[in-house]
Write an enzyme that holds these catalytic residues in place. Structure first.
Site, PDB file in Angstrom:
ATOM      1  N   SER A  63       0.835  -1.207   0.000  1.00  0.00           N
ATOM      2  CA  SER A  63       0.000   0.000   0.000  1.00  0.00           C
ATOM      3  C   SER A  63       0.868   1.255   0.000  1.00  0.00           C
ATOM      4  O   SER A  63       0.617   2.211  -0.746  1.00  0.00           O
ATOM      5  CB  SER A  63      -0.917   0.005   1.235  1.00  0.00           C
ATOM      6  OG  SER A  63      -1.839  -1.050   1.207  1.00  0.00           O
TER       7      SER A  63
ATOM      8  N   ALA B 287      -4.592  -0.790  -2.527  1.00  0.00           N
ATOM      9  CA  ALA B 287      -4.005  -0.173  -1.338  1.00  0.00           C
ATOM     10  C   ALA B 287      -5.059   0.038  -0.259  1.00  0.00           C
ATOM     11  O   ALA B 287      -6.212   0.374  -0.546  1.00  0.00           O
ATOM     12  CB  ALA B 287      -3.359   1.162  -1.702  1.00  0.00           C
ATOM     13  N   LYS B 288      -4.649  -0.166   0.983  1.00  0.00           N
ATOM     14  CA  LYS B 288      -5.542   0.062   2.132  1.00  0.00           C
ATOM     15  C   LYS B 288      -5.195   1.441   2.693  1.00  0.00           C
ATOM     16  O   LYS B 288      -4.275   1.582   3.505  1.00  0.00           O
ATOM     17  CB  LYS B 288      -5.341  -1.047   3.162  1.00  0.00           C
ATOM     18  CG  LYS B 288      -6.391  -1.105   4.262  1.00  0.00           C
ATOM     19  CD  LYS B 288      -6.207  -2.358   5.104  1.00  0.00           C
ATOM     20  CE  LYS B 288      -7.183  -2.433   6.257  1.00  0.00           C
ATOM     21  NZ  LYS B 288      -8.568  -2.643   5.802  1.00  0.00           N
ATOM     22  N   VAL B 289      -5.908   2.444   2.231  1.00  0.00           N
ATOM     23  CA  VAL B 289      -5.574   3.843   2.476  1.00  0.00           C
ATOM     24  C   VAL B 289      -6.613   4.494   3.386  1.00  0.00           C
ATOM     25  O   VAL B 289      -7.827   4.278   3.224  1.00  0.00           O
ATOM     26  CB  VAL B 289      -5.488   4.610   1.130  1.00  0.00           C
ATOM     27  CG1 VAL B 289      -5.266   6.091   1.349  1.00  0.00           C
ATOM     28  CG2 VAL B 289      -4.379   4.029   0.272  1.00  0.00           C
TER      29      VAL B 289
ATOM     30  N   TYR C  89     -11.793   5.283   3.317  1.00  0.00           N
ATOM     31  CA  TYR C  89     -12.854   4.837   4.206  1.00  0.00           C
ATOM     32  C   TYR C  89     -13.902   5.902   4.494  1.00  0.00           C
ATOM     33  O   TYR C  89     -14.874   5.639   5.202  1.00  0.00           O
ATOM     34  CB  TYR C  89     -12.236   4.243   5.480  1.00  0.00           C
ATOM     35  CG  TYR C  89     -11.645   2.887   5.172  1.00  0.00           C
ATOM     36  CD1 TYR C  89     -12.376   1.724   5.370  1.00  0.00           C
ATOM     37  CD2 TYR C  89     -10.388   2.778   4.592  1.00  0.00           C
ATOM     38  CE1 TYR C  89     -11.858   0.483   5.029  1.00  0.00           C
ATOM     39  CE2 TYR C  89      -9.859   1.538   4.242  1.00  0.00           C
ATOM     40  CZ  TYR C  89     -10.596   0.400   4.466  1.00  0.00           C
ATOM     41  OH  TYR C  89     -10.080  -0.832   4.113  1.00  0.00           O
TER      42      TYR C  89
END
Length: 304
Positions: A63, A157-159, A163
């Site tokens: 990420s 990617a976990k950004v 969220y």
């Protein structure tokens, strides 16, 4: 409210919970560019163990790489820090949150010279969607908000900032009396939940959304492998909302959600309104694995 623990790891130092603070001009706080992971540590018969730590740290670094963020620690240093943080807080089971964020420095969108900071917090956290949800299934609403387009954001990617989209969907679902939301992609196909991947079962075949517009979930990957090993046919292919309605079973997967059955979607009962046989089978095997009861999957566990 989550219960306080003693220490949070911040840039190489174990810091008291109440002292683990950042400057109000921290860049990530204003612009949302930071990367993180959600990881679980489970209590097993032979002590505590972290589920798929290596894969989670690989994804954290991937990420960061996608967004040109240089993490100032190696993968091994981050893994060691996670283990150290779990140990010092004396938790047998916990949720683990590594966060890589851009710190205080220049403002504006371009932040090349700002420091990159890392924190690791752990806390006790039960079933994300409730113990009753794990046993009986949850009610879900298709959101009016769609999953971000693949050319608007990088879906692998976990950004942090992504969220906001998930929060809109979740708030809408809760306001309408449901437990969770399902987001469609920009072409109207089922994408994922607000923080989970989704599976459906129909005629004995398990389907899940392909990795085109969704996060590459580690629990998702685990369930696919488990299903294959259990002789359950799995297809990674797109499916529509109405196929959800006529599925025999449906469930969410995720580090927080684990394996949570879905019993109703948009007012339509799924199957007989109870967790199905495939769901129950995979859920049972999954929890046996994370609790150290399936020796052949012990390589997925990092002992504390």
């Amino acid at each position: 409210m989550i219960a306080k623990t003693e220490k949070i790891w911040m840039d190489g130092k174990l810091t008291d919970w109440d002292s683990a603070t950042v400057h109000v001009l921290t860049h990530t706080l204003h612009y949302g560019l930071g990367v993180f992971e959600g990881i679980r540590c489970y209590e097993t018969q032979k002590g505590s163990a972290i589920f798929r730590l290596n894969e989670h740290i690989d994804r954290l670094f991937n990420s960061a790489h996608i967004f040109l963020i240089n993490i100032p620690y190696s993968k091994e240093e981050i893994k060691d820090a996670i283990i150290k943080t779990v140990k010092v807080n004396k938790l047998k089971a916990c949720y683990i949150r590594p966060l890589v964020y851009i710190g205080f420095g220049a403002m504006g969108l371009y932040s090349k010279e700002n420091p990159v900071n890392v924190s690791i917090a752990v806390w006790s956290w039960g079933a994300y969607l409730g113990d009753k949800g794990l046993k009986e299934g949850i009610r879900v609403k298709t959101s009016s908000f769609i999953r971000n387009h693949v050319n608007a954001n990088m879906t692998r990617a976990k950004v942090c900032g992504y969220y906001v989209n998930s929060q809109l969907a979740k708030k809408e679902a809760i306001a309408c009396g449901y437990d969770e939301a399902i987001l469609l992609d920009t072409e109207g196909y089922v994408a994922e939940g607000s923080g989970e991947n989704i599976f459906i079962a129909r005629n004995g075949i398990l389907k899940t959304t392909p990795l085109t517009s969704i996060l590459e979930g580690i629990t998702r990957n685990s369930i696919i492998e488990l299903a294959n090993n259990e002789g359950i046919k799995v297809r990674e292919e797109r499916f529509t909302r109405d196929e959800l309605y006529i599925s025999d079973e449906a469930f969410f997967t995720g580090t927080a959600a684990e394996v949570t059955p879905i019993r109703e979607i948009d007012g339509r009962t799924i199957g007989n309104g109870k967790p199905g046989e495939i769901t129950k089978k995979l859920q049972s095997v999954f929890f046996n694995i994370v609790k150290g009861k399936e020796k052949k999957y012990n390589f997925w566990l990092t002992k504390i």
